[in-house]
Scaffold this active site. Structure first.
Site, short mmCIF file in Angstrom:
data_model
loop_
_atom_site.label_atom_id
_atom_site.label_comp_id
_atom_site.label_asym_id
_atom_site.label_seq_id
_atom_site.Cartn_x
_atom_site.Cartn_y
_atom_site.Cartn_z
N ASP A 1 52.27 8.39 18.20
CA ASP A 1 51.53 8.29 19.45
C ASP A 1 52.42 8.92 20.52
O ASP A 1 53.64 8.93 20.38
CB ASP A 1 51.26 6.81 19.75
CG ASP A 1 50.64 6.62 21.10
OD1 ASP A 1 49.59 7.22 21.38
OD2 ASP A 1 51.23 5.87 21.91
N ASP B 1 52.12 8.55 24.46
CA ASP B 1 52.42 7.72 25.63
C ASP B 1 52.80 6.30 25.24
O ASP B 1 52.05 5.62 24.56
CB ASP B 1 51.22 7.70 26.58
CG ASP B 1 50.82 9.09 27.02
OD1 ASP B 1 51.72 9.91 27.29
OD2 ASP B 1 49.61 9.37 27.10
N CYS C 1 33.04 9.22 19.36
CA CYS C 1 33.69 10.22 18.51
C CYS C 1 34.35 9.52 17.31
O CYS C 1 34.50 8.30 17.29
CB CYS C 1 34.73 11.00 19.30
SG CYS C 1 36.15 9.99 19.81
#
Length: 192
Positions: A14, A16, A99
């Site tokens: 990941d 952030d 999504c």
């Protein structure tokens, strides 16, 4: 799911809160600041020949808070500070968009694995929140949580593996390989 004693085919991070400090909806490359030990952790994987990538939700794009060119500039700054990544997979959608890529959905992990030419179940995903670990699980990958003060206690409790920092996370995913203080050259070596 990957055997924790085997070397991973790839490690996906990941962005952030994991590799760089989380600046909500950051569109300013000058605000990118790596977390302590990020470069060293990535360099350990590079030295071992393990492909690395970034899988990141960036809903600020869908919300109109981050222009695509600003997102590219921020990601370029991440690479300038932390070195090159073999793959970037970015979800520009918001929660309501439906999504298949927005974590905790598996789409980013599956696409990164496909682009790297490795099986998803031989990948490790390292992140700072439950969505990262859930995306790994949904893709059949191994998930390692590196909590921050923003990580929820229930996310920590639910995580299959938790590391106190990126160095410890890499110790978990590279069995038998540890960086020692004596390795002034910054290399890794097997510990028997």
């Amino acid at each position: 799911m990957q055997d924790s004693a085997r070397r991973p085919a790839a490690v996906l991070f990941d962005r952030d809160g994991t590799l760089v400090y989380d600046v909500p909806y950051n569109s300013d490359p000058d605000r990118v600041e790596p977390v302590a030990g990020a470069r060293e952790a990535l360099d350990r994987l590079r030295a071992e020949g393990v492909p690395i990538g970034v899988v990141t939700n960036q809903s600020g794009v869908a919300k109109g808070l981050i222009a695509p060119e600003a997102l590219r500039a921020v990601n370029d700054r991440v690479e300038a500070l932390l070195g090159p990544f073999d793959v970037w997979e970015i979800c520009p959608h918001d929660d309501g968009d439906g999504c298949d890529c927005r974590k905790p959905a598996p789409g980013l992990v599956l696409r990164a694995a496909r682009r790297l030419g490795v099986p998803p179940d031989e990948c490790v995903v390292i992140g700072d929140i439950g969505r990262d670990v859930e995306a790994a699980r949904a893709a059949g990958a191994r998930g390692v949580l590196v909590p921050t003060p923003e990580t929820l206690l229930e996310e920590i409790a639910a995580a299959p593996e938790v590391a106190s920092d990126l160095a410890e996370a890499i110790d978990l995913v590279l069995p038998g390989i540890q960086l020692t203080a004596e390795d002034e050259a910054g290399t890794t070596r097997a510990v028997g």
